[in-house]
Design a protein around this motif. Structure first.
Motif, PDB file in Angstrom:
ATOM      1  N   SER A  46      44.115  47.626  43.144  1.00  0.00           N
ATOM      2  CA  SER A  46      43.789  48.745  44.046  1.00  0.00           C
ATOM      3  C   SER A  46      44.151  50.080  43.409  1.00  0.00           C
ATOM      4  N   GLN A  82      40.452  48.483  50.227  1.00  0.00           N
ATOM      5  CA  GLN A  82      40.930  47.172  50.660  1.00  0.00           C
ATOM      6  C   GLN A  82      41.168  47.169  52.170  1.00  0.00           C
ATOM      7  N   ASP A 164      37.030  46.848  46.814  1.00  0.00           N
ATOM      8  CA  ASP A 164      38.372  46.282  46.741  1.00  0.00           C
ATOM      9  C   ASP A 164      38.491  45.140  47.746  1.00  0.00           C
ATOM     10  N   GLU A 165      38.410  43.929  47.253  1.00  0.00           N
ATOM     11  CA  GLU A 165      38.472  42.719  48.077  1.00  0.00           C
ATOM     12  C   GLU A 165      37.531  42.780  49.293  1.00  0.00           C
TER      13      GLU A 165
HETATM   14 MG   LIG Z   1      44.866  45.632  46.372  1.00  0.00          MG
END
Ligand SMILES: [Mg+2]
Ligand SMILES: Nc1ncnc2c1ncn2[C@@H]1O[C@H](COP(=O)(O)OP(=O)(O)OP(=O)(O)O)[C@@H](O)[C@H]1O
Lengths: 261, 274
Positions: A46, A82, A164-165
């Motif tokens: 991140s 995220q 991010d994810e």
């Molecule tokens: Mg992260």
């Protein structure tokens, strides 16, 4: 036609209050490539994204997005964080949120045009949220919310997209839909960096894998970057768990050191 | 019908009414951001902190609104620059009570202390001179123009500051611009509502509108409507019941809010319950 560099990161180091989050990270991504960024919790995935998108100033090193400094760049960079830290009871609809991605493209003193509305409609369609366009955020499920923010990044029509994810909390069908969306983006030449904990996915659906644990452990095609030795260095003790679950099928026939085919 | 028209035969009442309408709309429009960004305490602090500026201008026989504007801008920047360093509510508490105390102390050196202080705190809509009216209209109009010009940027900033930064919007500039507009709005409201109650005009109409709407622009428009209504109704209340104009307008706002509250499904969000 010479391929153009979408992203270049050089000797990048980031510390938070003296604790190192990224150290001496150097890599580059060609335009149109799809890169999975993997590594354990706290590896700095991140953090890396925040530097690239210009939210964080690195102490050391340089980042260039299409040849520009992240703080002076002209090209938009799409970013799906995220965790979105927003007030879900804010009086906006899904379509309003996606339209926010257009604000820079519209320019100062302008209101949304027909074209902006069309772009928003398409972005919603691509993530399968067209039916929910008029919902408010507090009326969405977690996965629908996540897809809203993906649609907002798409609406920027950025040539570089950082996710991010994005699959956290998203069901299998939506995950597959997003992966197909990534294929369409790649066909249009969009460069994508995607952080994930799903190594099987990273190995099967990406051009390159960036294996990160504060430093770069490995960077290259999945077959080279993901192998027992590098995974051991990145994940340490956690590797065993992973190997039991589904790792063996990934690394079984690949040898790292001499693995260049 | 006559009771509606009778007050308007006095020029000072007409001026007061126009000023109140301008203030009602401006406060409600800007207040929409104040409510959604959770800046109510900040607005209240800013209002109280302009008192010393007013007091100094009053003692020195300068135009009052000029003194108020100067004090408002200084406070906006002071709090704006403290914002990232100290816990915000603490910083505001320090600046706000200190400045307010200074204002009261300065005013207490004047003989007509109580009347003057009451006017500054609670408004004196009957004392709006033609020059005051023009200034109020100019300030209010300026604020509305800026909101219209930066509408989508302020919306992004208020909803998701991280997105604002990734879109490379000038977030620091926009943040200070919002603070400056807040100071200007408070100053424009000084004469009709007074510093003690202006926060209610900023917060209550948008909060009422929030209960009834699902989207941002309708919320702002409805808030402006409530602001206008409070201005008119408050002024008549003030005329016929001989109340100070500020409390009268605020009481109307509060009454409307309480009236709407039972009909809303969103009351939990605004009142902070679970
Ligand atoms: Mg992260
Ligand atoms: N705002 C912050 N302040 C201080 N330390 C931070 C901050 N953000 C992250 N860190 C630290 O920096 C390191 C890297 O964090 P980062 O969020 O980049 O990891 P990550 O790879 O994204 O992890 P995850 O897989 O859990 O999302 C961690 O050790 C974390 O504790």
């Amino acid at each position: 036609m010479a391929e153009c560099e979408a992203l270049r990161v050089e000797s990048l180091s980031v510390t938070y209050n003296g604790r190192t989050a990224l150290e001496d990270v150097t890599f580059s991504v060609q335009e149109g490539e799809r890169v999975a960024v993997v590594g354990p919790n706290g590896a700095g995935k991140s953090t890396l994204f925040r530097v690239i998108v210009g939210l964080l100033v690195p102490e050391q090193g340089r980042v260039e997005v299409f040849g520009c400094d992240p703080f002076r760049r002209r090209v938009p960079v799409g970013y799906v964080p995220q965790r979105e830290d927003v007030d879900l009871s804010f009086p906006v609809t899904v379509a309003d949120v996606v339209m926010m991605g257009r604000v820079r493209e519209m320019g100062w003193l302008r209101w949304p045009s027909q074209r902006d509305r069309e772009v928003v409609r398409q972005a919603l369609e691509e993530v399968g949220l067209l039916q929910l366009a008029d919902r408010r955020l507090d009326e969405l499920s977690g996965g629908q919310l996540q897809r809203t923010f993906i649609a907002r990044a798409l609406a920027q029509q950025a040539p570089l997209l950082l996710m991010d994810e994005p699959f956290a909390g998203v069901d299998a069908a939506s995950e597959e839909a997003i992966l197909e969306l990534l294929d369409r983006l790649q066909a249009r030449g969009v460069t994508v960096l995607l952080a994930t904990h799903d190594l099987t996915l990273a190995a099967s659906r990406f051009d390159r894998v960036l294996l990160l644990n504060t430093r770069i452990i490995a960077y290259g095609p999945p077959g080279e970057a993901l192998c027992p030795a590098t995974l051991q260095r990145a994940y340490g003790g956690q590797l065993a768990i992973w190997e039991h679950e589904r790792g063996l099928m990934l690394v079984g026939d690949v040898h790292c050191s001499g693995g260049r085919r | 019908m006559n009771w509606l028209l009778e007050p308007l035969t006095y020029p000072f009442m007409v001026r007061g009414l126009i000023a109140a309408l301008a203030v009602g709309v401006t406060c409600a429009v800007l207040g929409t951001y104040v409510v959604l960004r959770g800046m109510a305490f900040f607005g209240d602090a800013l209002a109280h902190a302009i008192l010393p500026g007013v007091a100094i201008a009053y003692l020195a026989r300068w135009p009052l609104l000029a003194g108020a504007l100067a004090a408002g801008l200084v406070t906006a920047f002071a709090i704006g620059s403290l914002q990232n360093r100290v816990r915000e509510d603490t910083a505001i508490g320090i600046v706000f009570s200190g400045a307010f105390a200074l204002g009261v102390a300065l005013l207490s050196t004047v003989r007509t202390y109580t009347t003057d202080l009451t006017h500054f705190l609670f408004g004196n809509v009957l004392g709006v001179s033609p020059a005051d009216l023009w200034l109020t209209l100019a300030l209010g109009g300026g604020v509305l123009l800026v909101v219209a010009a930066f509408f989508k940027e302020f919306l992004v900033m208020s909803f998701d500051p991280v997105l604002a930064r990734t879109l490379r919007l000038p977030t620091t500039f926009l943040r200070y611009l919002l603070l400056v507009m807040l100071a200007v709005t408070v100053v424009a409201s000084l004469q009709t509502v007074g510093v003690a109650l202006v926060v209610a005009m900023l917060v209550t109409p948008p909060a009422t509108a929030y209960l009834l709407t699902r989207r941002f622009l309708p919320m702002m428009a409805l808030a402006a409507g409530f602001g206008l209504f409070a201005a008119v109704a408050g002024l008549y209340l003030s005329y016929y019941l001989n109340l100070p104009s500020g409390p009268a307008m605020v009481l109307v706002c509060t009454a409307v809010f309480l009236l709407v509250l039972p009909f809303s499904s969103r009351r939990r969000q605004i009142l902070g319950g679970r």
